[in-house]
Design a protein around this motif. Structure first.
Motif, PDB file in Angstrom:
ATOM      1  N   ARG A  34      56.204 -48.920 -81.487  1.00  0.00           N
ATOM      2  CA  ARG A  34      54.754 -49.157 -81.579  1.00  0.00           C
ATOM      3  C   ARG A  34      54.169 -49.504 -80.207  1.00  0.00           C
ATOM      4  O   ARG A  34      53.041 -49.118 -79.895  1.00  0.00           O
ATOM      5  CB  ARG A  34      54.456 -50.269 -82.582  1.00  0.00           C
ATOM      6  N   ASP A  37      53.793 -46.269 -78.576  1.00  0.00           N
ATOM      7  CA  ASP A  37      52.635 -45.573 -79.167  1.00  0.00           C
ATOM      8  C   ASP A  37      51.339 -46.096 -78.542  1.00  0.00           C
ATOM      9  O   ASP A  37      50.416 -45.315 -78.245  1.00  0.00           O
ATOM     10  CB  ASP A  37      52.599 -45.788 -80.677  1.00  0.00           C
ATOM     11  N   TYR A  38      51.271 -47.408 -78.356  1.00  0.00           N
ATOM     12  CA  TYR A  38      50.100 -48.008 -77.705  1.00  0.00           C
ATOM     13  C   TYR A  38      49.972 -47.522 -76.267  1.00  0.00           C
ATOM     14  O   TYR A  38      48.885 -47.140 -75.814  1.00  0.00           O
ATOM     15  CB  TYR A  38      50.217 -49.532 -77.751  1.00  0.00           C
ATOM     16  N   LEU A  41      48.695 -43.959 -76.279  1.00  0.00           N
ATOM     17  CA  LEU A  41      47.276 -43.916 -76.626  1.00  0.00           C
ATOM     18  C   LEU A  41      46.422 -44.350 -75.433  1.00  0.00           C
ATOM     19  O   LEU A  41      45.400 -43.718 -75.120  1.00  0.00           O
ATOM     20  CB  LEU A  41      47.013 -44.821 -77.830  1.00  0.00           C
ATOM     21  N   ARG A  44      46.322 -41.561 -72.874  1.00  0.00           N
ATOM     22  CA  ARG A  44      45.420 -40.463 -73.253  1.00  0.00           C
ATOM     23  C   ARG A  44      43.954 -40.843 -73.021  1.00  0.00           C
ATOM     24  O   ARG A  44      43.187 -40.084 -72.440  1.00  0.00           O
ATOM     25  CB  ARG A  44      45.641 -40.080 -74.719  1.00  0.00           C
ATOM     26  N   TRP A  45      43.576 -42.003 -73.497  1.00  0.00           N
ATOM     27  CA  TRP A  45      42.189 -42.439 -73.345  1.00  0.00           C
ATOM     28  C   TRP A  45      41.827 -42.704 -71.890  1.00  0.00           C
ATOM     29  O   TRP A  45      40.676 -42.533 -71.479  1.00  0.00           O
ATOM     30  CB  TRP A  45      41.945 -43.696 -74.182  1.00  0.00           C
ATOM     31  N   PHE A 115      37.948 -48.216 -77.603  1.00  0.00           N
ATOM     32  CA  PHE A 115      39.380 -47.942 -77.534  1.00  0.00           C
ATOM     33  C   PHE A 115      40.159 -48.955 -78.375  1.00  0.00           C
ATOM     34  O   PHE A 115      41.088 -48.591 -79.101  1.00  0.00           O
ATOM     35  CB  PHE A 115      39.876 -47.984 -76.089  1.00  0.00           C
ATOM     36  N   GLU A 118      40.026 -48.127 -82.008  1.00  0.00           N
ATOM     37  CA  GLU A 118      40.870 -46.979 -82.326  1.00  0.00           C
ATOM     38  C   GLU A 118      42.346 -47.367 -82.306  1.00  0.00           C
ATOM     39  O   GLU A 118      43.121 -46.939 -83.162  1.00  0.00           O
ATOM     40  CB  GLU A 118      40.606 -45.850 -81.327  1.00  0.00           C
ATOM     41  N   ALA A 119      42.729 -48.211 -81.344  1.00  0.00           N
ATOM     42  CA  ALA A 119      44.127 -48.656 -81.280  1.00  0.00           C
ATOM     43  C   ALA A 119      44.491 -49.485 -82.502  1.00  0.00           C
ATOM     44  O   ALA A 119      45.584 -49.324 -83.073  1.00  0.00           O
ATOM     45  CB  ALA A 119      44.355 -49.456 -79.998  1.00  0.00           C
ATOM     46  N   ALA A 122      44.821 -46.887 -85.324  1.00  0.00           N
ATOM     47  CA  ALA A 122      45.951 -45.970 -85.186  1.00  0.00           C
ATOM     48  C   ALA A 122      47.293 -46.696 -85.313  1.00  0.00           C
ATOM     49  O   ALA A 122      48.249 -46.144 -85.869  1.00  0.00           O
ATOM     50  CB  ALA A 122      45.872 -45.255 -83.837  1.00  0.00           C
ATOM     51  N   LEU A 123      47.353 -47.917 -84.820  1.00  0.00           N
ATOM     52  CA  LEU A 123      48.608 -48.666 -84.840  1.00  0.00           C
ATOM     53  C   LEU A 123      48.751 -49.542 -86.086  1.00  0.00           C
ATOM     54  O   LEU A 123      49.759 -50.226 -86.249  1.00  0.00           O
ATOM     55  CB  LEU A 123      48.708 -49.539 -83.581  1.00  0.00           C
TER      56      LEU A 123
END
Length: 214
Positions: A34, A37-38, A41, A44-45, A115, A118-119, A122-123
């Motif tokens: 995770r 994953d953060y 993300l 990307r942002w 952001f 969204e995090a 998404a997480l």
């Protein structure tokens, strides 16, 4: 994108070097994935929204993930506010590494708060909220407050001191030891200790000033 296996190895070695397990602070199952994953993300942002000056993924692991994890032994209580959180540092990292507490992420920058939301989505970060606000306008009281490279001790306590619960702890993340800031600590607050943070792979000073109500 960077090789995820290499980043995972770097992160796992860094976590081991921090000695969290020896302190009884074992990260939950899936936390490393995770955290990565953060990081992905954020990477990307960052290309569009310029959320952090750190661009290299491996450097993100060191300067963001491991740097944030280094304060985990000092985090306490069931509620936490991360002031001037930016893209969620250390708040989101702490939410992944030590879930179960209510966390409020505070920043005045709209794109960073977008952001953060969204995090959180998404997480699947339960109990974590993000608010776009000046620190002085936030309400409530928290067992633990974190602030990373946010302001001087005088300013951060002047703006956000009302948020600290009576028995709460304020964790101010600094580069150099903030001796020159100590005389500016407002009345009603006191320094409880200053700790050197040894962040694996980071060739720079890191200190944590721990404060509470006097």
């Amino acid at each position: 994108m960077a090789d995820r296996a290499a980043l995972q190895t770097q992160l796992e070695r860094g976590i081991a070097a921090l000695g969290l397990a020896a302190l009884g602070l074992n990260l939950p199952d899936g936390a490393v994935q995770r955290l990565l994953d953060y990081q992905a993300l954020l990477e990307r942002w960052n290309g569009t929204y310029n959320l952090t000056a750190v661009r290299d993924p491996a450097e993100m692991v060191t300067r963001h993930l491991l740097d944030s994890l280094a304060i985990l032994p000092y985090v306490q209580g069931q509620t936490l506010a991360d002031l001037g959180t930016g893209p969620g540092l250390p708040g989101i990292v702490l939410a992944i590494a030590a879930p179960g507490r209510e966390i409020l992420l505070v920043d005045s920058n709209g794109k960073k708060v977008r952001f953060l939301r969204e995090a959180i989505r998404a997480l699947k970060l339960d109990g974590v909220r993000a608010v776009q606000s000046r620190v002085e306008d936030v309400q409530g009281q928290f067992d633990c407050i974190t602030a990373r490279a946010f302001a001087t001790l005088a300013d951060m306590l002047g703006w956000g001191g009302h948020l600290l619960a009576p028995e709460g702890v304020w964790l101010a993340m600094k580069g150099k030891r903030p001796d020159d800031e100590l005389p500016g600590i407002p009345a009603g607050f006191a320094l409880r200790g200053t700790h050197v943070l040894n962040v694996p792979g980071l060739d720079a000073e890191r200190h944590l000033a721990v404060l509470g109500r006097a």
